[in-house]
Design an enzyme around this catalytic site. Sequence first.
Site, PDB file in Angstrom:
ATOM      1  N   GLY A   1       0.751  -1.190   0.135  1.00 35.11           N
ATOM      2  CA  GLY A   1      -0.053   0.038  -0.008  1.00 35.11           C
ATOM      3  C   GLY A   1       1.026   1.197   0.024  1.00 35.11           C
ATOM      4  O   GLY A   1       1.859   1.221   0.734  1.00 35.11           O
TER       5      GLY A   1
ATOM      6  N   ARG B   1       0.973  -4.935  -5.850  1.00 40.15           N
ATOM      7  CA  ARG B   1       1.097  -6.283  -5.037  1.00 40.15           C
ATOM      8  C   ARG B   1       1.321  -7.317  -6.270  1.00 40.15           C
ATOM      9  O   ARG B   1       0.588  -7.250  -7.274  1.00 40.15           O
ATOM     10  CB  ARG B   1      -0.110  -6.871  -4.315  1.00 40.15           C
TER      11      ARG B   1
ATOM     12  N   ASP C   1       5.731  -5.401   6.067  1.00 44.52           N
ATOM     13  CA  ASP C   1       6.518  -6.666   5.977  1.00 44.52           C
ATOM     14  C   ASP C   1       6.538  -7.690   4.736  1.00 44.52           C
ATOM     15  O   ASP C   1       7.500  -8.273   4.785  1.00 44.52           O
ATOM     16  CB  ASP C   1       5.464  -7.432   7.076  1.00 44.52           C
TER      17      ASP C   1
ATOM     18  N   THR D   1       4.263   2.415   5.670  1.00 42.45           N
ATOM     19  CA  THR D   1       2.999   2.007   5.635  1.00 42.45           C
ATOM     20  C   THR D   1       2.228   3.044   6.755  1.00 42.45           C
ATOM     21  O   THR D   1       2.555   3.210   7.793  1.00 42.45           O
ATOM     22  CB  THR D   1       2.681   0.499   6.230  1.00 42.45           C
TER      23      THR D   1
ATOM     24  N   ASP E   1       0.131   1.881   8.717  1.00 43.29           N
ATOM     25  CA  ASP E   1      -0.381   1.268  10.075  1.00 43.29           C
ATOM     26  C   ASP E   1       0.257   1.094  10.913  1.00 43.29           C
ATOM     27  O   ASP E   1      -0.184   0.749  11.958  1.00 43.29           O
ATOM     28  CB  ASP E   1      -0.589  -0.193   9.333  1.00 43.29           C
TER      29      ASP E   1
ATOM     30  N   ASP F   1       2.359  -1.065  12.028  1.00 43.20           N
ATOM     31  CA  ASP F   1       2.385  -2.210  12.499  1.00 43.20           C
ATOM     32  C   ASP F   1       3.880  -2.996  12.221  1.00 43.20           C
ATOM     33  O   ASP F   1       3.835  -4.251  12.029  1.00 43.20           O
ATOM     34  CB  ASP F   1       1.048  -3.062  11.785  1.00 43.20           C
TER      35      ASP F   1
ATOM     36  N   ARG G   1      -5.365  -2.281   8.787  1.00 41.11           N
ATOM     37  CA  ARG G   1      -5.415  -3.625   8.510  1.00 41.11           C
ATOM     38  C   ARG G   1      -5.741  -4.470   9.796  1.00 41.11           C
ATOM     39  O   ARG G   1      -6.716  -4.254  10.429  1.00 41.11           O
ATOM     40  CB  ARG G   1      -4.131  -4.255   7.841  1.00 41.11           C
TER      41      ARG G   1
HETATM   42  P1  ADP Z   1       3.086  -4.818   2.560  1.00 42.19           P
HETATM   43  O1  ADP Z   1       4.415  -4.697   2.216  1.00 42.19           O
HETATM   44  O2  ADP Z   1       2.718  -3.429   2.725  1.00 42.19           O
HETATM   45  O3  ADP Z   1       2.939  -5.541   3.681  1.00 42.19           O
HETATM   46  P2  ADP Z   1       2.038  -6.824   1.016  1.00 42.19           P
HETATM   47  O4  ADP Z   1       2.114  -7.991   1.897  1.00 42.19           O
HETATM   48  O5  ADP Z   1       1.153  -6.988  -0.063  1.00 42.19           O
HETATM   49  O6  ADP Z   1       2.305  -5.435   1.589  1.00 42.19           O
HETATM   50  O7  ADP Z   1       3.410  -7.093   0.172  1.00 42.19           O
HETATM   51  C1  ADP Z   1       3.880  -6.343  -0.979  1.00 42.19           C
HETATM   52  C2  ADP Z   1       4.539  -7.478  -2.004  1.00 42.19           C
HETATM   53  O8  ADP Z   1       5.599  -8.147  -1.474  1.00 42.19           O
HETATM   54  C3  ADP Z   1       3.556  -8.696  -2.373  1.00 42.19           C
HETATM   55  O9  ADP Z   1       2.666  -8.191  -3.403  1.00 42.19           O
HETATM   56  C4  ADP Z   1       4.709  -9.519  -3.211  1.00 42.19           C
HETATM   57  O10 ADP Z   1       5.003  -9.080  -4.364  1.00 42.19           O
HETATM   58  C5  ADP Z   1       5.927  -9.320  -2.171  1.00 42.19           C
HETATM   59  N1  ADP Z   1       5.831 -10.195  -0.935  1.00 42.19           N
HETATM   60  C6  ADP Z   1       5.081 -10.510   0.102  1.00 42.19           C
HETATM   61  N2  ADP Z   1       5.271 -11.568   0.646  1.00 42.19           N
HETATM   62  C7  ADP Z   1       6.046 -12.079   0.214  1.00 42.19           C
HETATM   63  C8  ADP Z   1       6.911 -13.465   0.230  1.00 42.19           C
HETATM   64  N3  ADP Z   1       6.535 -14.238   1.170  1.00 42.19           N
HETATM   65  N4  ADP Z   1       7.794 -13.683  -0.712  1.00 42.19           N
HETATM   66  C9  ADP Z   1       8.284 -13.097  -1.663  1.00 42.19           C
HETATM   67  N5  ADP Z   1       7.566 -11.913  -1.921  1.00 42.19           N
HETATM   68  C10 ADP Z   1       6.754 -11.456  -1.023  1.00 42.19           C
HETATM   69  O1  F6P Z   2      -1.583  -1.324   4.717  1.00 42.78           O
HETATM   70  C1  F6P Z   2      -1.994  -0.164   4.378  1.00 42.78           C
HETATM   71  C2  F6P Z   2      -3.396  -0.542   4.209  1.00 42.78           C
HETATM   72  O2  F6P Z   2      -4.041   0.817   3.556  1.00 42.78           O
HETATM   73  C3  F6P Z   2      -4.304  -1.193   5.210  1.00 42.78           C
HETATM   74  O3  F6P Z   2      -4.695  -0.024   6.096  1.00 42.78           O
HETATM   75  C4  F6P Z   2      -5.543  -1.641   4.499  1.00 42.78           C
HETATM   76  O4  F6P Z   2      -6.165  -2.966   5.236  1.00 42.78           O
HETATM   77  C5  F6P Z   2      -4.796  -2.148   3.292  1.00 42.78           C
HETATM   78  O5  F6P Z   2      -3.734  -1.254   2.909  1.00 42.78           O
HETATM   79  C6  F6P Z   2      -5.772  -2.070   2.159  1.00 42.78           C
HETATM   80  O6  F6P Z   2      -5.104  -2.370   0.782  1.00 42.78           O
HETATM   81  P1  F6P Z   2      -5.406  -2.208  -0.468  1.00 42.78           P
HETATM   82  O7  F6P Z   2      -4.964  -1.126  -1.252  1.00 42.78           O
HETATM   83  O8  F6P Z   2      -4.884  -3.630  -1.126  1.00 42.78           O
HETATM   84  O9  F6P Z   2      -7.114  -2.192  -0.556  1.00 42.78           O
END
Ligand code: ADP
Ligand code: F6P
Length: 325
Positions: free
Chosen positions: A17, A78, A109, A131, A133, A135, A177
């Site tokens: 995000g 993503r 994360d 982020t 969040d 978190d 989230r």
């Molecule tokens: P955030 O970074 O905000 O936690 P996501 O969890 O959606 O957001 O992760 C962002 C992107 O990072 C994912 O769409 C993917 O491309 C990559 N990613 C997430 N988890 C993994 C993983 N276990 N291994 C490799 N790439 C990952």
């Molecule tokens: O991680 C940031 C955030 O805005 C969260 O607060 C929310 O749950 C999520 O992203 C929404 O993600 P998306 O843009 O995929 O709807």
Amino acid sequence: MAKTKEIKTIGILTSGGDAPGMNAAIRAVVRKALAKGVKVKGIKKGYQGLLSEEIIDLERYHVSDTIQRGGTILGTARCLEFHTEEGQQKGVEICRKYGIEGLIVIGGDGSYRGAQALSRHGINTIGIPGTIDLDIACTDYTIGFDTAVNTAMQAIDKVRDTSSSHERCSIIEVMGRNAGYIALWCGIANGAEDILLPEKYDYNEQNIINNIINNRKRGKTHHIIINAEGIGHSTSMARRIEAATGIETRATILGYMQRGGSPTCKDRYYASVMGAYAADILCAGKTNRVVGIRHGECQDFDIEEALNMTKSIPEYDYEVARILS
Ligand code: ADP
Ligand code: F6P
């Protein structure tokens, strides 16, 4: 001692995000690296743009006039393919093809998991917490949180005005989230009557209903409930509360407005400092690290250790919110 290999080119991407302040971090990375004589490649749309080779050279002027802008100039996404071993291998090959020896990933994360995978395959990586969040356990601060809570706080003040005029109860749902930080901060800053946090909520609606009825008896004209996204279901909750109390109850879901807008001073400041720090440690040969702010200063942590850390809502702050409402 073996001399660290000199890094000539690094890459940068934003992932997951978007968050206000990401541009300030990109700007800091670009300018700090260029000042060291290191070239910077911008990768558009996160890991997805890496795999589709949407890669551009970033010069000083590309980041001019961006520090005040919300969103991310690189775009974000993503990318499911990056979860696979094949996707990660392809990412490594593309980095090598473009001469990218080290990569800075701004995100949460999930994005660090991707960075960790690249690091395992020989591409140096550093994560920066971006982020709204808040978190991420290894850092007291994540880029975007301050802007998001200020945006939400102002919106909640407005809802409170109309709630008081109509003597309504309002449930306002904020993002985060599974984490309740945005809800807690807004709950305290907006003087909410109830704050529902995923970390604390016992799903006993009767307590909320009693609270509303008691407050009405004491003469309160409004009743603001801040509900965290991780609990959700604000609209059905409003219907149930209205039926049980006989008091008109409306739900407002603030949604994506919390992710937009010009970053606050705090977001620009910490994004700039963490961006510069990330460029420094990447160019110094570090890899598989996440940058964080602890006690007001930049530190860096092993990604695995950072992902295994936990943080929790401070009990005292939660109690303060309850007593002051
Ligand atoms: P955030 O970074 O905000 O936690 P996501 O969890 O959606 O957001 O992760 C962002 C992107 O990072 C994912 O769409 C993917 O491309 C990559 N990613 C997430 N988890 C993994 C993983 N276990 N291994 C490799 N790439 C990952
Ligand atoms: O991680 C940031 C955030 O805005 C969260 O607060 C929310 O749950 C999520 O992203 C929404 O993600 P998306 O843009 O995929 O709807």
